[in-house]
Design a protein around this motif. Structure first.
Motif, short mmCIF file in Angstrom:
data_model
loop_
_atom_site.label_atom_id
_atom_site.label_comp_id
_atom_site.label_asym_id
_atom_site.label_seq_id
_atom_site.Cartn_x
_atom_site.Cartn_y
_atom_site.Cartn_z
N ILE A 145 0.86 -1.18 0.00
CA ILE A 145 0.00 0.00 0.00
C ILE A 145 0.89 1.23 0.00
N HIS A 146 0.82 2.01 -1.08
CA HIS A 146 1.55 3.28 -1.12
C HIS A 146 0.76 4.31 -0.34
N ALA A 147 1.45 5.26 0.28
CA ALA A 147 0.81 6.29 1.10
C ALA A 147 -0.02 5.64 2.21
N GLY A 148 0.61 4.76 2.94
CA GLY A 148 -0.07 3.97 3.97
C GLY A 148 -0.71 4.78 5.09
N ALA A 149 -0.29 6.02 5.28
CA ALA A 149 -0.88 6.85 6.34
C ALA A 149 -1.93 7.81 5.80
N SER A 150 -2.24 7.71 4.51
CA SER A 150 -3.29 8.56 3.93
C SER A 150 -4.67 8.02 4.33
N GLY A 151 -5.70 8.73 3.98
CA GLY A 151 -7.05 8.26 4.30
C GLY A 151 -7.35 6.90 3.70
N VAL A 152 -7.14 6.75 2.40
CA VAL A 152 -7.39 5.47 1.75
C VAL A 152 -6.38 4.43 2.22
N GLY A 153 -5.13 4.85 2.45
CA GLY A 153 -4.11 3.93 2.93
C GLY A 153 -4.45 3.33 4.29
N THR A 154 -4.88 4.18 5.23
CA THR A 154 -5.23 3.66 6.56
C THR A 154 -6.48 2.78 6.48
N ALA A 167 0.10 -6.69 4.94
CA ALA A 167 0.22 -5.42 4.25
C ALA A 167 1.57 -4.78 4.56
N TYR A 168 2.28 -4.43 3.50
CA TYR A 168 3.48 -3.60 3.59
C TYR A 168 3.05 -2.22 3.12
N VAL A 169 3.65 -1.19 3.70
CA VAL A 169 3.27 0.17 3.30
C VAL A 169 4.49 1.02 3.03
N THR A 170 4.29 2.03 2.18
CA THR A 170 5.25 3.11 2.04
C THR A 170 4.66 4.32 2.75
N ALA A 171 5.49 5.01 3.49
CA ALA A 171 5.08 6.22 4.21
C ALA A 171 6.34 6.88 4.74
N SER A 172 6.25 8.15 5.08
CA SER A 172 7.40 8.82 5.69
C SER A 172 7.63 8.21 7.07
N ALA A 173 8.86 8.25 7.53
CA ALA A 173 9.26 7.58 8.77
C ALA A 173 8.41 7.98 9.96
N LEU A 180 1.84 0.81 11.60
CA LEU A 180 2.01 -0.44 12.35
C LEU A 180 0.83 -0.68 13.29
N SER A 181 0.32 0.37 13.90
CA SER A 181 -0.81 0.22 14.83
C SER A 181 -2.09 -0.21 14.10
N LEU A 182 -2.17 0.08 12.80
CA LEU A 182 -3.34 -0.29 12.02
C LEU A 182 -3.19 -1.63 11.32
N GLY A 183 -2.03 -2.29 11.52
CA GLY A 183 -1.87 -3.64 10.99
C GLY A 183 -0.80 -3.84 9.95
N ALA A 184 -0.01 -2.82 9.65
CA ALA A 184 1.06 -3.00 8.67
C ALA A 184 2.07 -4.02 9.18
N GLU A 185 2.46 -4.91 8.30
CA GLU A 185 3.48 -5.91 8.61
C GLU A 185 4.88 -5.26 8.61
N ARG A 186 5.07 -4.35 7.66
CA ARG A 186 6.35 -3.68 7.53
C ARG A 186 6.12 -2.32 6.87
N CYS A 187 6.93 -1.34 7.30
CA CYS A 187 6.85 0.01 6.74
C CYS A 187 8.14 0.34 6.01
N ILE A 188 8.00 0.98 4.89
CA ILE A 188 9.15 1.39 4.06
C ILE A 188 9.12 2.91 3.96
N ASP A 189 10.22 3.54 4.33
CA ASP A 189 10.32 5.00 4.22
C ASP A 189 10.48 5.35 2.75
N TYR A 190 9.50 5.97 2.16
CA TYR A 190 9.54 6.25 0.73
C TYR A 190 10.60 7.29 0.37
N LYS A 191 11.12 7.99 1.38
CA LYS A 191 12.17 8.98 1.09
C LYS A 191 13.52 8.30 0.94
#
Length: 191
Positions: A145-154, A167-173, A180-191
């Motif tokens: 999921i790109h923009a994992g902290a956006s409205g649609v992403g969350t 779910a893996y997500v891209t989002a700023s650090a 992670l609190s919403l269920g992401a398995e792993r987060c990737i800093d898109y920067k």
């Protein structure tokens, strides 16, 4: 009724509050006393003139709302006066009243207030459509999921979690903790 209107397309400075005719429901519509609305990217584009409402729809901005059913069209049978509903609209939510087809309104769960309910339609319907109807996401599948902290992403994170998918997500650090609190398995800093 009062409604937020535009002098002309452009910045937020073009918005103003003024009187506008109260909409009347057609046979299969309900009129809702708006208690809360949401703001999303489509609203911003609409204000800028880049996402006009479809022909025949309300010229008032606002694509999501939550409120109470205040009046029924002559053939409405799914709702009663006082029901709490939310919905996705082609426009009109930045007003005291809005009309919506009875099939497009959704009941507000008892555990949600109007503010929380107003934020559900656009994000969760988009996420559900993409993940369930189009992608047919299954338990144990993995998605990005790109923009994992956006409205649609969350919303997508929560839908994926309910399905049992990873779910893996891209989002700023700084937004990784939320994801992670919403269920992401792993987060990737898109920067």
């Amino acid at each position: 009724m009062r409604a937020i209107q535009l002098h002309q397309y452009g910045s937020v400075k073009e918005l103003y509050l003024a009187e506008f005719p109260t909409p009347e429901p057609t046979d299969y519509e309900i009129r809702v006393k708006v208690k809360a609305t949401a703001l999303n990217r489509a609203d911003l584009l609409q204000r800028e003139g880049k996402y006009p409402p479809p022909p025949g729809e309300s010229p008032i901005m606002g694509l999501e709302m939550a409120g109470e059913v205040e009046k029924l069209g002559a053939k409405v049978n799914k709702w009663k006066i006082g029901d709490r509903v939310c919905g996705l609209l082609a426009g009109g939510a930045y007003a005291e009243y809005v009309v919506i087809h009875e099939d497009m309104a959704m009941p507000i769960p008892a555990n949600l207030d109007f503010v929380a309910a107003a934020a559900i339609p656009e994000a969760f319907l988009t996420a559900f459509q993409a993940l369930v109807w189009i992608a047919k996401l299954q338990p144990a599948e993995t998605l990005l999921i790109h923009a994992g902290a956006s409205g649609v992403g969350t919303a997508a994170l929560q839908v994926a979690r309910l399905i049992g998918a990873k779910a893996y997500v891209t989002a700023s650090a700084e937004k990784h903790k939320l994801c992670l609190s919403l269920g992401a398995e792993r987060c990737i800093d898109y920067k």
